[in-house]
Each structure stands twice: as structure tokens, then as C-alpha cells.
Design a protein around this motif. Structure first.
Motif, PDB file in Angstrom:
ATOM      1  N   GLU A  42       0.835  -1.202   0.000  1.00 58.66           N
ATOM      2  CA  GLU A  42       0.000   0.000   0.000  1.00 58.66           C
ATOM      3  C   GLU A  42       0.872   1.255   0.000  1.00 58.66           C
ATOM      4  O   GLU A  42       1.855   1.350   0.724  1.00 58.66           O
ATOM      5  N   GLY A  43       0.502   2.202  -0.865  1.00 58.66           N
ATOM      6  CA  GLY A  43       1.180   3.486  -0.924  1.00 58.66           C
ATOM      7  C   GLY A  43       2.469   3.508  -1.738  1.00 58.66           C
ATOM      8  O   GLY A  43       3.050   4.566  -1.928  1.00 58.66           O
ATOM      9  N   THR A  62      -5.216  -3.767  -3.615  1.00 53.89           N
ATOM     10  CA  THR A  62      -4.273  -3.076  -2.742  1.00 53.89           C
ATOM     11  C   THR A  62      -4.185  -1.618  -3.169  1.00 53.89           C
ATOM     12  O   THR A  62      -4.053  -1.325  -4.356  1.00 53.89           O
ATOM     13  N   ALA A  63      -4.262  -0.699  -2.227  1.00 53.72           N
ATOM     14  CA  ALA A  63      -4.219   0.737  -2.519  1.00 53.72           C
ATOM     15  C   ALA A  63      -2.773   1.182  -2.728  1.00 53.72           C
ATOM     16  O   ALA A  63      -2.183   1.867  -1.888  1.00 53.72           O
ATOM     17  N   GLY A  65       0.425   3.239  -4.362  1.00 55.28           N
ATOM     18  CA  GLY A  65       0.577   4.662  -4.668  1.00 55.28           C
ATOM     19  C   GLY A  65       0.370   4.938  -6.135  1.00 55.28           C
ATOM     20  O   GLY A  65      -0.252   5.922  -6.520  1.00 55.28           O
ATOM     21  N   THR A  96      -8.163   6.170  -2.904  1.00 53.35           N
ATOM     22  CA  THR A  96      -7.220   6.909  -2.075  1.00 53.35           C
ATOM     23  C   THR A  96      -6.565   5.965  -1.079  1.00 53.35           C
ATOM     24  O   THR A  96      -7.052   4.862  -0.829  1.00 53.35           O
ATOM     25  N   TYR A  97      -5.463   6.413  -0.535  1.00 52.16           N
ATOM     26  CA  TYR A  97      -4.767   5.677   0.512  1.00 52.16           C
ATOM     27  C   TYR A  97      -4.186   6.696   1.483  1.00 52.16           C
ATOM     28  O   TYR A  97      -4.093   7.888   1.169  1.00 52.16           O
ATOM     29  N   THR A  98      -3.830   6.256   2.657  1.00 50.37           N
ATOM     30  CA  THR A  98      -3.318   7.153   3.687  1.00 50.37           C
ATOM     31  C   THR A  98      -1.891   6.769   4.055  1.00 50.37           C
ATOM     32  O   THR A  98      -1.587   5.594   4.255  1.00 50.37           O
ATOM     33  N   ASN A 107      -1.372  12.093   9.277  1.00 52.16           N
ATOM     34  CA  ASN A 107      -1.855  11.241   8.188  1.00 52.16           C
ATOM     35  C   ASN A 107      -2.187  12.098   6.980  1.00 52.16           C
ATOM     36  O   ASN A 107      -2.829  13.142   7.107  1.00 52.16           O
ATOM     37  N   THR A 109      -3.830  11.882   3.045  1.00 49.45           N
ATOM     38  CA  THR A 109      -4.581  11.086   2.086  1.00 49.45           C
ATOM     39  C   THR A 109      -4.118  11.434   0.683  1.00 49.45           C
ATOM     40  O   THR A 109      -4.039  12.609   0.319  1.00 49.45           O
ATOM     41  N   GLN A 111      -4.056  10.036  -3.697  1.00 49.71           N
ATOM     42  CA  GLN A 111      -4.795   9.294  -4.716  1.00 49.71           C
ATOM     43  C   GLN A 111      -3.866   8.330  -5.447  1.00 49.71           C
ATOM     44  O   GLN A 111      -2.747   8.683  -5.786  1.00 49.71           O
ATOM     45  N   THR A 112      -4.365   7.113  -5.702  1.00 50.36           N
ATOM     46  CA  THR A 112      -3.624   6.175  -6.532  1.00 50.36           C
ATOM     47  C   THR A 112      -3.572   6.725  -7.949  1.00 50.36           C
ATOM     48  O   THR A 112      -4.569   7.208  -8.471  1.00 50.36           O
TER      49      THR A 112
END
Length: 176
Positions: A42-43, A62-63, A65, A96-98, A107, A109, A111-112
Motif C-alpha cells: 500500500e502506498g 491493494t491501494a 501509490g 485513495t490511501y493514507t 496522516n 490522504t 490518490q492512486t
């Protein structure tokens, strides 16, 4: 006579810290087709370095990046189906992911971002078999089935006419 015209537009600026992209050279580096698991974090941002071919695809949820397809081709031969799965495409969903800012510990937020991705269905077997599927709605997208706030830039799906090339077979087991 005086004529007045008003124009409005949106400008999207995409920034990726490309020095942190993880290169992908083969499908085996990121996907295990025997058990349908992705090795993605993630990310994290990824960049495709070669054309790859995928079989028994479980859509990515999976979020990450981002994915820079680098104008390389991802060929999908078949989908592996989870009975509760309802979103089909290379990505089941993006959004989105954090992440946590290392300096402020706040934190953030994000966007992918999918850019320069080419998905090819010329080798696709044409059938998504939904055995005992419990999903009420099935969503199919060649690249992304459900975009929930992600960014897609300069991407293409080739050799796919979803109306004629994809057959969805729903098989419900009998209670006997």
C-alpha cells in the motif's frame, strides 16, 4: 454588438517521486498465479520495465501509490474468481490511501495514480466463470472496474470489446 465568451477548464498536475518507484521486470515479481496473491505494498509506486503476461488474475485491490506502465503491455489471459468477487479488471478498484508524514507524523490522504498502462486482452480466454457467486452486481472494466477517487492518465485497453469478447457464466450449485 458585443459578444462575451467565458471558458473554464481544469488543470491536473501529476507529481510522482520517481526515484522511489519500484521496478517490475516480470509477472512473477508481483503476482503468484497459483494462489492468486499480489505482492504489492500500500502506498508504494511501481514502474513496469517489460511486457508481462498474467493468468488466473485476481483483480488488484491493494491501494498502491501508483503504477507507471512505462507504455509496456500487460496481457491478461484469464481471471481467477473468488465467489464473493464482484469487480473485474486488472484493478478491481482504485481510490485513495493514507500515509503518515515522517516529519509531522500527520496522516496524509493521497490518490492512486495509474499512468501509461496498456492492458491487452488479445490472449484472454473470454470467460469469467462465477461459481456460486454471492455478489449482487458484477462490474467489469478492462483496466479498473471501480474508480473511487484514483487518477488515470494516458492508459489504454486494447483488443477488448466487452460486449462481445467477455462471457460471464454464473453457475449455482444445487442443494442436492
Amino acid at each position: 454588438i458585443t459578444t462575451s465568451l467565458t471558458f473554464s477548464f481544469t488543470l491536473n498536475i501529476f507529481a510522482i517521486n520517481e526515484e522511489n518507484e519500484i521496478p517490475i521486470y516480470s509477472a512473477d515479481e508481483i503476482y503468484n498465479s497459483s494462489n492468486g496473491t499480489w505482492d504489492l505494498v500500500e502506498g508504494v509506486h511501481y514502474v513496469l520495465m517489460n511486457d508481462i503476461e498474467l493468468e488466473n488474475v485476481v483483480p488488484i485491490t491493494t491501494a498502491i501509490g501508483g503504477l507507471d506502465g512505462n507504455n509496456r503491455v500487460i496481457s491478461i489471459k484469464s481471471f481467477a474468481v473468488n465467489p464473493a468477487e464482484s469487480e473485474f479488471g486488472l484493478f478491481g478498484r482504485i481510490g485513495t490511501y493514507t500515509i503518515q508524514d515522517q516529519e509531522t507524523e500527520e496522516n496524509i490522504t493521497k490518490q492512486t495514480l495509474l499512468k501509461n498502462v496498456i492492458v491487452d486482452y488479445s490472449k484472454f480466454n473470454g470467460t469469467i466463470a462465477l461459481n456460486n457467486n454471492t455478489a449482487e452486481n458484477i462490474v467489469f472494466g478492462g483496466l479498473v472496474a471501480n474508480n473511487n477517487g484514483g487518477l488515470i492518465y494516458n492508459c489504454d485497453v486494447i483488443n477488448l470489446n466487452a460486449a462481445t469478447d467477455v462471457q460471464v457464466d454464473v453457475v449455482v450449485a444445487s442443494n442436492s
